[in-house]
Design a protein around this motif. Sequence first.
Motif, PDB file in Angstrom:
ATOM      1  N   ALA A   1       0.622  -1.139   0.148  1.00  0.00           N
ATOM      2  CA  ALA A   1       0.000   0.000   0.052  1.00  0.00           C
ATOM      3  C   ALA A   1       0.964   1.380  -0.112  1.00  0.00           C
ATOM      4  N   ALA A   2       0.250   2.313  -0.523  1.00  0.00           N
ATOM      5  CA  ALA A   2       0.960   3.689  -0.476  1.00  0.00           C
ATOM      6  C   ALA A   2      -0.172   4.864   0.011  1.00  0.00           C
ATOM      7  N   TYR A   3      -0.155   5.736   0.567  1.00  0.00           N
ATOM      8  CA  TYR A   3      -1.017   6.467   0.903  1.00  0.00           C
ATOM      9  C   TYR A   3      -0.271   7.820   1.069  1.00  0.00           C
ATOM     10  N   LEU A   4      -1.267   9.104   1.119  1.00  0.00           N
ATOM     11  CA  LEU A   4      -0.999  10.423   1.629  1.00  0.00           C
ATOM     12  C   LEU A   4      -2.240  11.143   2.127  1.00  0.00           C
ATOM     13  N   GLN A   5      -1.915  12.080   3.002  1.00  0.00           N
ATOM     14  CA  GLN A   5      -2.813  12.433   3.904  1.00  0.00           C
ATOM     15  C   GLN A   5      -2.482  14.006   3.995  1.00  0.00           C
ATOM     16  N   ILE A   6      -3.314  14.926   3.949  1.00  0.00           N
ATOM     17  CA  ILE A   6      -3.229  16.264   4.426  1.00  0.00           C
ATOM     18  C   ILE A   6      -4.024  16.746   5.372  1.00  0.00           C
ATOM     19  N   GLU A   7      -3.598  17.372   6.587  1.00  0.00           N
ATOM     20  CA  GLU A   7      -4.557  17.984   7.613  1.00  0.00           C
ATOM     21  C   GLU A   7      -4.300  19.417   7.692  1.00  0.00           C
ATOM     22  N   LYS A   8      -5.540  20.118   7.738  1.00  0.00           N
ATOM     23  CA  LYS A   8      -5.322  21.745   7.824  1.00  0.00           C
ATOM     24  C   LYS A   8      -6.137  22.039   8.657  1.00  0.00           C
ATOM     25  N   LYS A   9      -5.594  23.040   9.471  1.00  0.00           N
ATOM     26  CA  LYS A   9      -6.519  23.540  10.648  1.00  0.00           C
ATOM     27  C   LYS A   9      -7.079  25.157  10.232  1.00  0.00           C
ATOM     28  N   LEU A  10      -8.112  25.396  10.439  1.00  0.00           N
ATOM     29  CA  LEU A  10      -8.671  26.656   9.957  1.00  0.00           C
ATOM     30  C   LEU A  10      -9.249  27.229  11.161  1.00  0.00           C
ATOM     31  N   PHE A  11      -8.871  28.664  11.264  1.00  0.00           N
ATOM     32  CA  PHE A  11      -9.803  29.561  11.945  1.00  0.00           C
ATOM     33  C   PHE A  11      -9.480  28.983  13.487  1.00  0.00           C
ATOM     34  N   ASP A  12      -8.382  28.181  13.958  1.00  0.00           N
ATOM     35  CA  ASP A  12      -8.183  27.679  15.202  1.00  0.00           C
ATOM     36  C   ASP A  12      -9.264  26.895  15.825  1.00  0.00           C
ATOM     37  N   ARG A  13     -10.215  26.507  15.133  1.00  0.00           N
ATOM     38  CA  ARG A  13     -11.315  25.579  15.541  1.00  0.00           C
ATOM     39  C   ARG A  13     -11.709  24.470  14.375  1.00  0.00           C
ATOM     40  N   LEU A  14     -11.362  24.548  13.236  1.00  0.00           N
ATOM     41  CA  LEU A  14     -11.932  23.671  12.568  1.00  0.00           C
ATOM     42  C   LEU A  14     -10.668  23.095  11.745  1.00  0.00           C
ATOM     43  N   ASN A  15     -10.664  21.571  12.006  1.00  0.00           N
ATOM     44  CA  ASN A  15      -9.562  20.754  11.363  1.00  0.00           C
ATOM     45  C   ASN A  15     -10.257  19.976  10.130  1.00  0.00           C
ATOM     46  N   LEU A  16      -9.657  20.229   9.041  1.00  0.00           N
ATOM     47  CA  LEU A  16      -9.728  19.308   7.799  1.00  0.00           C
ATOM     48  C   LEU A  16      -8.766  18.323   7.386  1.00  0.00           C
ATOM     49  N   SER A  17      -8.950  17.102   7.077  1.00  0.00           N
ATOM     50  CA  SER A  17      -8.074  16.069   6.708  1.00  0.00           C
ATOM     51  C   SER A  17      -8.834  15.385   5.442  1.00  0.00           C
ATOM     52  N   GLY A  18      -7.723  14.988   4.653  1.00  0.00           N
ATOM     53  CA  GLY A  18      -7.977  14.432   3.529  1.00  0.00           C
ATOM     54  C   GLY A  18      -7.126  13.571   2.928  1.00  0.00           C
ATOM     55  N   GLY A  19      -7.377  12.566   2.126  1.00  0.00           N
ATOM     56  CA  GLY A  19      -6.240  11.613   1.755  1.00  0.00           C
ATOM     57  C   GLY A  19      -6.556  10.644   0.810  1.00  0.00           C
ATOM     58  N   VAL A  20      -5.503   9.709   0.093  1.00  0.00           N
ATOM     59  CA  VAL A  20      -5.747   8.717  -0.641  1.00  0.00           C
ATOM     60  C   VAL A  20      -4.984   7.662  -0.167  1.00  0.00           C
ATOM     61  N   ARG A  21      -5.237   6.569  -0.731  1.00  0.00           N
ATOM     62  CA  ARG A  21      -4.797   5.125  -0.399  1.00  0.00           C
ATOM     63  C   ARG A  21      -4.780   4.405  -1.276  1.00  0.00           C
ATOM     64  N   TYR A  22      -3.703   3.698  -1.881  1.00  0.00           N
ATOM     65  CA  TYR A  22      -3.844   2.504  -2.933  1.00  0.00           C
ATOM     66  C   TYR A  22      -3.157   1.377  -2.183  1.00  0.00           C
ATOM     67  N   GLU A  23      -4.144   0.399  -2.279  1.00  0.00           N
ATOM     68  CA  GLU A  23      -3.634  -1.198  -2.055  1.00  0.00           C
ATOM     69  C   GLU A  23      -3.830  -2.080  -3.070  1.00  0.00           C
ATOM     70  N   TYR A  24      -2.592  -3.031  -2.836  1.00  0.00           N
ATOM     71  CA  TYR A  24      -2.681  -4.116  -3.857  1.00  0.00           C
ATOM     72  C   TYR A  24      -2.800  -5.398  -2.822  1.00  0.00           C
ATOM     73  N   ASN A  25      -3.563  -6.316  -3.241  1.00  0.00           N
ATOM     74  CA  ASN A  25      -3.591  -7.639  -2.471  1.00  0.00           C
ATOM     75  C   ASN A  25      -3.465  -8.945  -3.358  1.00  0.00           C
ATOM     76  N   LYS A  26      -2.785  -9.945  -2.946  1.00  0.00           N
ATOM     77  CA  LYS A  26      -2.742 -11.334  -3.869  1.00  0.00           C
ATOM     78  C   LYS A  26      -2.467 -12.416  -2.799  1.00  0.00           C
ATOM     79  N   ILE A  27      -3.307 -13.441  -3.338  1.00  0.00           N
ATOM     80  CA  ILE A  27      -3.195 -14.606  -2.753  1.00  0.00           C
ATOM     81  C   ILE A  27      -3.002 -15.807  -3.668  1.00  0.00           C
ATOM     82  N   GLN A  28      -1.680 -16.379  -3.428  1.00  0.00           N
ATOM     83  CA  GLN A  28      -1.367 -17.358  -3.940  1.00  0.00           C
ATOM     84  C   GLN A  28      -1.564 -18.777  -3.427  1.00  0.00           C
ATOM     85  N   GLY A  29      -2.131 -19.571  -4.034  1.00  0.00           N
ATOM     86  CA  GLY A  29      -2.268 -20.969  -3.532  1.00  0.00           C
ATOM     87  C   GLY A  29      -3.025 -21.865  -4.417  1.00  0.00           C
TER      88      GLY A  29
END
Length: 193
Positions: free
Chosen positions: A153-181
């Motif tokens: 997996a790889a991920y990126l997240q940004i957190e931003k504080k506005l007006f000393d009262r509001l916290n915003l956060s957003g991000g993306v994540r990519y995952e790769y899964n594999k089962i061999q059997g």
Amino acid sequence: QKDVREHSDNEQGRGSFGLRYRITDRFSIGLNGTYNKSNNHSYFYWMDGEEGIYRADTSTLSNSTPTRFYIDPFITYFDEKGSQHKFNGRYFSIDNKSTTGTENFSDYYYGSYQFQRKFEEANFVLTAGLVASKTDVIAPLYGDTSYVLTNNAAYLQIEKKLFDRLNLSGGVRYEYNKIQGPELVEGVRIPDG
């Protein structure tokens, strides 16, 4: 630990350790770990439903001796700009030995890297990272076969504080899964060849 049922008991032993060394004010390393060993006696069903209740049918007795341990290395580093770099790893081994042929063994490998930077002037925090894990399983319990499971997996997240009262956060994540059997068709294992 003794059980009220005949031929059922469980013995366990466990040890743990934790080490941390600060190389500089900005750079530290460490290693944690645990080792666990058990010896279990049990049975599948009772001798009968009357006088033999809580007494083992000796044809179903089994003994298992599971061993489990993990080792967790970690590194934390702060660069000249105050950005944090973290690495966490793990090796986890399970060895479930049994006298009935239902044993299974697995090795788990895990590693993660995380980068975090605080931008004081813009008042936001950037976090990014990579995660990788792999599990190797040998399981006579499940038809005497082996499996390999991977997750990256790889991920990126940004957190931003506005007006000393509001916290915003957003991000993306990519995952790769594999089962061999072995191939499965409607839950049925297809034999090799």
